[in-house]
Design a protein around this motif. Structure first.
Motif, mmCIF file in Angstrom:
data_model
loop_
_atom_site.group_PDB
_atom_site.id
_atom_site.type_symbol
_atom_site.label_atom_id
_atom_site.label_comp_id
_atom_site.label_asym_id
_atom_site.label_seq_id
_atom_site.Cartn_x
_atom_site.Cartn_y
_atom_site.Cartn_z
ATOM 1 N N UNK A 123 -77.816 -63.281 -12.210
ATOM 2 C CA UNK A 123 -76.513 -63.601 -11.624
ATOM 3 C C UNK A 123 -76.258 -65.104 -11.608
ATOM 4 N N UNK A 124 -74.982 -65.453 -11.786
ATOM 5 C CA UNK A 124 -74.573 -66.865 -11.756
ATOM 6 C C UNK A 124 -73.250 -66.970 -11.004
ATOM 7 N N UNK A 125 -73.129 -67.981 -10.182
ATOM 8 C CA UNK A 125 -71.856 -68.324 -9.548
ATOM 9 C C UNK A 125 -71.411 -69.676 -10.079
ATOM 10 N N UNK A 126 -70.188 -69.723 -10.623
ATOM 11 C CA UNK A 126 -69.632 -70.994 -11.082
ATOM 12 C C UNK A 126 -68.396 -71.335 -10.272
ATOM 13 N N UNK A 127 -68.405 -72.529 -9.699
ATOM 14 C CA UNK A 127 -67.245 -73.075 -8.992
ATOM 15 C C UNK A 127 -66.492 -73.959 -9.975
ATOM 16 N N UNK A 140 -81.071 -58.494 -8.459
ATOM 17 C CA UNK A 140 -80.963 -59.348 -9.645
ATOM 18 C C UNK A 140 -79.919 -58.812 -10.624
ATOM 19 N N UNK A 141 -78.766 -58.392 -10.093
ATOM 20 C CA UNK A 141 -77.694 -57.901 -10.948
ATOM 21 C C UNK A 141 -77.108 -59.071 -11.742
ATOM 22 N N UNK A 142 -76.937 -58.926 -13.060
ATOM 23 C CA UNK A 142 -76.519 -60.063 -13.895
ATOM 24 C C UNK A 142 -75.018 -60.345 -13.861
ATOM 25 N N UNK A 143 -74.397 -60.183 -12.711
ATOM 26 C CA UNK A 143 -72.953 -60.405 -12.576
ATOM 27 C C UNK A 143 -72.664 -61.904 -12.600
ATOM 28 N N UNK A 144 -71.610 -62.270 -13.302
ATOM 29 C CA UNK A 144 -71.169 -63.667 -13.323
ATOM 30 C C UNK A 144 -69.937 -63.795 -12.419
ATOM 31 N N UNK A 145 -70.005 -64.704 -11.483
ATOM 32 C CA UNK A 145 -68.913 -64.929 -10.536
ATOM 33 C C UNK A 145 -68.215 -66.223 -10.917
ATOM 34 N N UNK A 146 -66.943 -66.115 -11.268
ATOM 35 C CA UNK A 146 -66.154 -67.294 -11.631
ATOM 36 C C UNK A 146 -65.145 -67.556 -10.528
ATOM 37 N N UNK A 178 -73.774 -71.494 -21.040
ATOM 38 C CA UNK A 178 -74.975 -71.443 -20.205
ATOM 39 C C UNK A 178 -74.886 -70.305 -19.186
ATOM 40 N N UNK A 179 -73.715 -70.155 -18.614
ATOM 41 C CA UNK A 179 -73.505 -69.121 -17.598
ATOM 42 C C UNK A 179 -73.733 -67.719 -18.173
#
Length: 570
Positions: free
Chosen positions: A539-543, A467-473, A532-533
């Motif tokens: 963690x969140x992945x945004x396309x 559950x690492x809070x990394x954001x992937x853009x 929101x991200x």
């Protein structure tokens, strides 16, 4: 992790090679290992199981080595990677080469077949000494358990002193099972390896005198400033002498990007002001930069009017690409301390600063945001705003890397993690994992292309597990963006194998790993989606779908000089 004192008290104890390795890592204050097990390295993994040392299981060895790089870049400590023999070991070769050219301290332990069958093409045997000799600072193959403590201690010393770099330890399985006495008290004794740390005072004096005489001085600050932890000293020296600063790609963050004396990044996609400063300068003080071709452009036109002072801990870099009048071998931090102490009379260069300030206003970085199609430059600016410039940013290589370097202002050291010299796709996402372990309280965002992400997407499993809070853009332009740009500009718009007519559903891919997935297609959605991200705790992945035909400007075309930039204005 046991204390150093506890470890030292245990040094007379007889133990196996694998136990020695784990004890030595404890003595070196290693708090996390990135790796992947296999047959030849199983005794070491058995010891990891017994001791409970923190180990992050990558889903591919490439992910492990890039995570170790990200950890090293952000923490300043050596990244540690452990893999098995054969394909496990060869899968980390790209990461080792990446760390070597970008001067990242790594200790890489590769399992090896037993010494009794080395050279017989045994199952999962690969000659890692031969393979990695050109791409490591040093490498070892352990032939006796008695030499293992010395080798480990030397490996950490070599990786972290002088110009940092990767050191490989090839550990045969029978050596890891053999027993011997663990002695970690002995001092490192390497007569042939004595990096010069303190610069020659006479050479420092020459720099001081040159600054006094100069009318157009400029400082080029590279990654060496960051490796030396010398950002504070650089800021003090710049304040003292009022000399404008230009960064290399890997030097970003060594000097505050929002400071009025910061001219931006130089090089192929640097700012016009930074490149013109180098072209017009009469004194160039390079600190921890190696003058690679993407920085200099055509060397025949590089800094043609400048006396060059080059401060570097690696003497091999001085004069290698650019003739140097004042060579200064030594640690950047120590050199800057001496320059501050010597001080000297400040030169008269107010007219120079005024001219450069005018260039910054006349030729800022630019893009045209019109309609609902999201421009990637605008995306990076918005990420900067939402994170308030405080995020650790990792990238792969290509267009998204250059836009991130241009439009995210790095005001702090070690918040910019990118693959520079090797230009490695697949680097950015696993590097973000290592960066998050290095700075668990910092926001970490991996800004990556749709192509590079697919090279190491399996590491989403680590985010799911921990559950690492990394954001992937994902900056999604449905192409190998920089390849497409070069094909457009230099290959007659023949887009050979650079466009992606079909892509995976990245949101569903994220959801398959129980990770929040988002997709943004239009400009009016972007700001709220970013909020929101970054507000989401996990963690969140945004396309993010961006303009497909957008190019990176300004640009120095191949064969051109820094003063011949194209696309400096809309």
């Amino acid at each position: 992790m046991q204390s150093m004192e506890t470890e030292t008290n245990a040094q007379a104890k007889e133990m196996s090679g694998s136990s020695m390795l784990i004890k030595a890592l404890a003595c070196e204050d290693v708090d996390v290992i990135f790796g992947y097990p296999g047959g030849a390295i199983l005794p070491t993994y058995d010891e990891i199981y017994k001791t409970g040392i923190r180990h992050i299981l990558a889903r591919h060895e490439q992910g492990a080595i890039h995570a170790a790089e990200g950890y090293a870049r952000v923490s300043g400590k050596p990244g540690v990677c452990i893999v098995t023999s054969g394909p496990g070991a060869t899968n980390v070769v790209t990461g080792i080469a990446d760390a070597m050219i970008d001067s990242l301290p790594l200790v890489v332990i590769t399992g090896q077949v037993a010494t009794t069958v080395i050279g017989t093409d045994a199952f999962q045997e690969a000659d890692m000494i031969g393979i990695t000799m050109p791409i490591t600072k040093h490498n070892y193959q352990v032939r006796s358990v008695d030499e293992l403590p010395r080798i480990i201690k030397e490996a950490f010393h070599i990786a972290t002193t002088g110009r940092p770099g990767p050191v490989l330890i090839d550990l045969p399985k029978d050596v890891s099972l053999a027993t011997g006495l663990f002695d970690y008290d002995k001092e490192v004794d390497l007569p042939g390896y004595q990096p010069t740390v303190i610069p020659n005072k006479l050479q420092i004096r020459k720099v001081v005198d040159s600054v006094t005489a100069a009318k157009k001085p400029v400082i080029l600050a590279g990654a060496g400033v960051l490796h030396a932890k010398a950002s504070e000293e650089l800021a003090q020296y710049v304040e003292q002498q009022q000399i404008p600063v230009v960064n290399t790609l890997l030097g970003l963050g060594s000097f505050p990007g929002e400071d009025e004396l910061h001219l931006g990044m130089a090089g192929m996609h640097g700012t016009y002001t930074a490149n013109m400063a180098l072209h017009e300068a009469d004194l160039l003080i390079s600190i921890g930069a190696r003058f690679d071709d993407r920085l200099t452009g055509n060397l025949a036109h590089f800094a043609p009017n400048a006396k060059v002072a080059h401060i570097d801990i690696d003497p091999a870099e001085i004069g290698k690409n650019v003739p140097t009048e004042i060579p200064v071998v030594g640690d950047a931090k120590e050199a800057l301390k001496m320059l501050i102490e010597e001080e000297g009379e400040r030169g008269e260069h107010q007219e120079w600063k005024t001219w450069l300030s005018g260039l910054k206003k006349e030729y800022p970085l630019w893009y045209v945001q019109d309609g609902e199609i999201i421009k990637p430059q605008h995306l990076i600016e918005k990420i900067y705003e939402v994170t308030k410039g405080e995020a650790v940013v990792t990238t792969d290589v290509g267009q998204h890397q250059m836009w991130s370097a241009q439009f995210y202002k790095f005001n702090h050291p070690n918040q910019w993690v990118t693959s520079g010299g090797l230009g490695t796709m697949g680097f950015g996402f696993p590097a973000a994992i290592g960066a998050q372990f290095a700075k668990p309280d910092k926001p970490v965002v991996a800004i990556i292309g749709d192509a590079g992400f697919q090279m190491t997407a399996q590491e989403l499993s680590i985010l799911q597990e921990l559950n690492l809070p990394i954001k992937i853009m994902i900056v999604n332009n449905a192409a190998l963006g920089m390849v497409r740009q070069w094909q457009q500009l230099f290959h007659g718009e023949r887009y050979s194998n650079s466009l992606f007519p079909v892509q995976p559903n990245f949101v569903k891919l994220a959801e398959a790993y129980d990770i929040k997935g988002m997709q943004v297609n239009e400009l009016h959605e972007l700001e709220s989606a970013l909020k929101e991200m970054f507000d989401y705790p996990g963690p969140v992945l945004m396309d993010c779908r961006v303009a497909k035909q957008e190019n990176v400007y300004p640009m120095i075309s191949p064969g051109k000089g820094q003063h011949q930039m194209e696309g400096v204005k809309p």
